[in-house]
Structure formats: C-alpha cells, structure tokens
Design a protein around this motif. Structure first.
Motif, short mmCIF file in Angstrom:
data_model
loop_
_atom_site.label_atom_id
_atom_site.label_comp_id
_atom_site.label_asym_id
_atom_site.label_seq_id
_atom_site.Cartn_x
_atom_site.Cartn_y
_atom_site.Cartn_z
N ILE A 182 -7.91 -4.92 -6.73
CA ILE A 182 -6.96 -4.93 -7.85
C ILE A 182 -5.56 -5.23 -7.34
O ILE A 182 -4.78 -5.96 -7.97
N ALA A 183 -5.20 -4.66 -6.19
CA ALA A 183 -3.86 -4.86 -5.65
C ALA A 183 -3.62 -6.33 -5.29
O ALA A 183 -2.49 -6.81 -5.41
N ARG A 184 -4.67 -7.03 -4.88
CA ARG A 184 -4.46 -8.43 -4.48
C ARG A 184 -3.90 -9.28 -5.62
O ARG A 184 -2.90 -9.97 -5.44
N PRO A 185 -4.50 -9.26 -6.81
CA PRO A 185 -3.87 -10.03 -7.90
C PRO A 185 -2.60 -9.39 -8.46
O PRO A 185 -1.63 -10.09 -8.76
N TRP A 186 -2.60 -8.05 -8.60
CA TRP A 186 -1.48 -7.39 -9.28
C TRP A 186 -0.23 -7.28 -8.40
O TRP A 186 0.89 -7.28 -8.91
N ALA A 187 -0.40 -7.14 -7.09
CA ALA A 187 0.75 -7.01 -6.20
C ALA A 187 0.99 -8.25 -5.35
O ALA A 187 2.10 -8.46 -4.87
N GLY A 188 -0.05 -9.08 -5.21
CA GLY A 188 0.07 -10.23 -4.32
C GLY A 188 0.18 -11.57 -5.00
O GLY A 188 0.60 -12.55 -4.38
#
Length: 480
Positions: free
Chosen positions: A104-110
């Motif tokens: 989830i962090a990859r699309p939302w934060a990256g």
C-alpha cells in the motif's frame, strides 16, 4: 529496508533546520513489535510562530507568489523529480513508521505524491488557472477574473496516508503561489522530512515550505496564528469541528476533509465475483484505515446470505501479517489507541446483538492486529452502523427495494464516498439519489481531475482538480 530509531530534533523553517523552542517530544512505537522507532519535536507556540513568520516573509517579500505560472510549474516538476529519487526510502520509512503494508505504501507514498505535484504543474498551464475573461451581463465590456495567491496556508495532515494527504494540499497550495506550514500527525512525524530535504536539494526559495511537528496543541496554535490566511485539514470530524470554529472566529477560510461511513449498494443483478474483487480494496485497503472505504454493504434481502458468505470468505482470504512483506495485504493498526477503539466497537456490536463473522484469521504474536471481521444483524441506528470504525470491519445490511436501499445509504451523518454495483444505467439512477460527495458505478476509484470531498460530517469544500487550486487563491474582479 528497515530503520533504527530516528530522532527528528529540529523544525524546518525558512529553508533551514532550526533548533526548536519546545523541549517536549513525541515518542514513536512500532505497531508491529512495540519497539521504539524514534521521536520528534512536539512543537509549541514559539515554534509555530517561527515557521509562520518564515512563510509570511516568503509570501510578503519573496519571489514565490510573484513568479509566473510557468515558473512555479517548473519548480513543482523539479520537486516531483527529487521526491521520486527518494521514493524507495520514503516508502520504507512510512511502513516502519505506521505499519502500512509496503504493497500500500508503494503507490500511496511512492507514486501518488509525485503524480499530485506533476498534475498541478500541468494544471497551472491551463489558460484559466490564474485568469479568466467574462462578458459583462449588465453593461458593455468584459471583466477580468483574476485568481491570486491567497497567502500563508496551514496544512494539517493525517497519519493514514501521510505523503499523499500532504501533497494533495501542498501541490495546489504551491501551484497557487501560496506558502505553507505543514503539521503532520503525531503518529507520522518523520516521513515529512523528505519534502524539506527535497526542497532544499533543488534550491527552492526559503520559506515556501515550512514544517512543525507536534500534537493537537501544535495544530491549535497554527490555526489560531494571525499570520495564517488559510487552513487545510484532513482528519476526524470532531477535530474538524474544532478547527472550523477556530478558523471561523477569525474569518479564515478552511477546507476540511473528514470522516466517512460509506455504503456499497449491490443491485439485484450485480456480478458478485466483480463485487468481491472491488471490495477487497475498497472495503479493506490500508487495514481499513482510510476514510473513503466502503464500510457498509447494502444487499437485496434475497441475496443477503450469499453475499455474507462471500464476504466472510474474502475476509478470511486477506493476508494479514508483516507489513514489510510485499505479499501482506493487511498490517497492524497504527497504535494501541486505534486498536482498542476498533476492538471496543466490535465487542459492543456483539453485546448489542449483532453477529460477528470471520474475525478468526491467524495473526502475528505481537502487534496491533485486528482480524478482518464481517458484522451482520446490526441495527441501522447502532454505533457500529453509524460511527467510523477505521479498521478492517465491514457491516452488511439487507434492503427490500431501491427506495429502502437509498434510505439506508443516506442514514448517516457522513457523506464522503460510495458505490453502486449492477446494471450501469440503473446504478447511475441510484447513485444520483445518494447524498455523498463522490460515488462510483461498479467500483470506486476517484480521479484527480474531478472534485473530491464530502457532505455533512464528511467535511467542507472540495480537493482535487482545479477546485483544489482554488482553495489557495483569492478572486479579484477587474471591470472594464
């Protein structure tokens, strides 16, 4: 990548990291294994004043609001490029900081933060971004409608998607020519440093981006500061009311993106395989810690049992575990406070007569984990049906006809999101009757080029698209 304890010892103001006035600290605990992961400044009124004065100086006397739209667009694109170079490290830090699964962090934060900056850089190149010409209605001639930079904006952002929530405000604010003071949530005060470091690396004019970490009192001092011209907030409805009252007392505009209790309405002809594929994300993504999730599923009475069985199978199929594992779909809740709140709401629902299904997934031995749970038989007026849970808990309700379905969907003080599954024409007819700021047909995927926000307790104003830019602009009419 994982991090040891990270100590954020300073505030960022005027393009520099500065020693804070406050001695108080925010202490951070891993939601996975309870180890100490670091700490940050719990800023006080003097720290807020330092940051606001830097933003004020940059707005009143610096180059940023006086640049052409094309010049600011170029700066936004350079900032996006620099943040993209740091994306892997940022993603890993967010996962460590709040336990967000790396998937989830990859699309939302990256990815999304970079897309937000580039989108508003492109939007700035539209002819109507900063100026329009309109024909006069009551006399000959035309009027120039000029959209000017508003001033200093206080951006108070949440912990659940800290990077994307920041850039959804930061990008349009900077595009508009405003300067900003960002206050991240106390649960996620570390990852925001990438914005400061990226702005320094590209040589952005000092004072355009300023950052003060801290808790509720830090935010209150920021909202109340006379040097702040605009407030942008994402968080709970309770906090939003408090901010609205403070801002209103000063006639200070505020955009508030608040909570939700959104409904997915399944029509009689809905493709249940497609529905389950959609709800896997739109009801459970980020371990249920997203305000726009479909927390209520409304189904025809005849299909109730089948849909419940499928949802139970879906809940048990979700992979719960180590958030650093790319295969993990659900991680821990962010803190003991949120864990206890979610667990308490589920327990009270059972005590009130609701049936709890699933909720028996294997969980790690440590961490603030809650197994994905399906609730049936709850009274529509009950706490579990009306209050935002902010965890992996979905309630199912049966309806008798479409009027009943719409009434159930609208039986909420919230109105942020929603979805309708079934024949597209009939689904559109139903969607038009649901009182919510955004709603999807056969899925829910908001687009950055369309306004986003809520009715009722879900907030005030709209973000995304040109509406997001307008939040940080003043309007001047020049009659000719």
């Amino acid at each position: 990548m994982s991090y040891g304890a990270i100590e954020q010892e300073e505030i960022f103001a005027g393009g520099e990291w500065l020693t804070p006035h406050a001695a108080a600290r925010i202490e951070l605990e891993s939601p996975v294994d309870f180890r100490r992961t670091g700490g940050a400044v719990d800023g006080d009124e003097r720290d807020v004043d330092t940051a606001v004065r830097a933003a004020r100086e940059a707005f009143d006397h610096g180059p940023w609001p006086r640049m052409s739209p094309e010049e600011r667009a170029g700066w936004l694109e350079r900032l996006a490029d620099e943040i993209e170079r740091r994306a892997d490290a940022t993603v890993s830090l967010v996962t460590t900081e709040i336990g967000q699964p790396v998937s989830i962090a990859r699309p939302w934060a990256g990815i999304r933060p970079i897309a937000h900056l580039r989108f508003y850089a492109q939007l700035l190149r539209r002819p109507d971004a900063v100026e329009e010409v309109r024909e006069n209605a009551m006399r000959p001639g035309t009027t120039i409608v000029q959209h000017e930079p508003l001033g200093v904006a206080a951006l108070i952002v949440p912990w659940n998607h800290p990077q994307a929530s920041t850039t959804l405000k930061l990008a349009p604010a900077l595009a508009a020519g405003s300067t900003v003071v960002v206050k991240p949530a106390p649960e996620s005060p570390l990852d925001i440093s990438n914005m400061a470091e990226a702005s320094t690396a590209i040589g952005m004019p000092p004072g355009v981006i300023n950052i003060v970490t801290g808790g509720r009192e830090t935010g209150r001092a920021l909202v109340q500061h006379p040097g702040v011209d605009k407030v942008g907030f994402t968080g709970s409805s309770a906090a939003g009311r408090d901010i609205a009252a403070q801002a209103g007392a000063q006639l200070k505009p505020a955009t508030l993106e608040l909570g939700g209790k959104s409904a997915a309405i399944l029509l009689g002809d809905a493709d249940l395989d497609a529905v389950m594929g959609a709800l896997r994300v739109s009801s459970f993504e980020n371990t249920g810690q997203t305000c726009a999730l479909m927390a209520r599923v409304l189904v025809p009475r005849a299909a109730h049992d089948e849909v419940v069985d499928r949802l139970v199978a879906l809940a048990r199929d979700l992979r719960v575990g180590d958030p650093s594992d790319p295969a993990t779909e659900l991680g821990p809740l962010v803190s003991r406070r949120i864990h206890d709140r979610v667990s308490g709401m589920v327990s009270r629902a059972a005590a009130d007569g609701a049936t709890l299904l699933a909720g028996d997934s294997d969980l790690p031995d440590t961490g603030y984990y809650v197994a994905p749970t399906i609730v049936t038989g709850a009274v529509p007026s009950s706490e579990i049906a009306q209050e935002e849970v902010f965890g992996p808990v979905v309630s199912v309700f049966a309806y008798d006809d479409l009027d009943d379905a719409v009434a159930l969907a609208n039986n909420s003080r919230y109105g942020l999101a929603g979805s309708v599954f079934g024949d597209p024409d009939e689904a559109l007819s139903v969607a038009r009757r649901v009182r919510t700021g955004s709603i999807g047909i056969n899925g829910y995927k908001p687009d950055l080029n369309t306004p986003y926000g809520g009715y009722g307790d879900s907030g005030l104003g709209r973000e995304f698209a040109i509406e997001g830019l307008r939040n940080f602009q003043e309007v001047k009419s020049i009659w000719r």
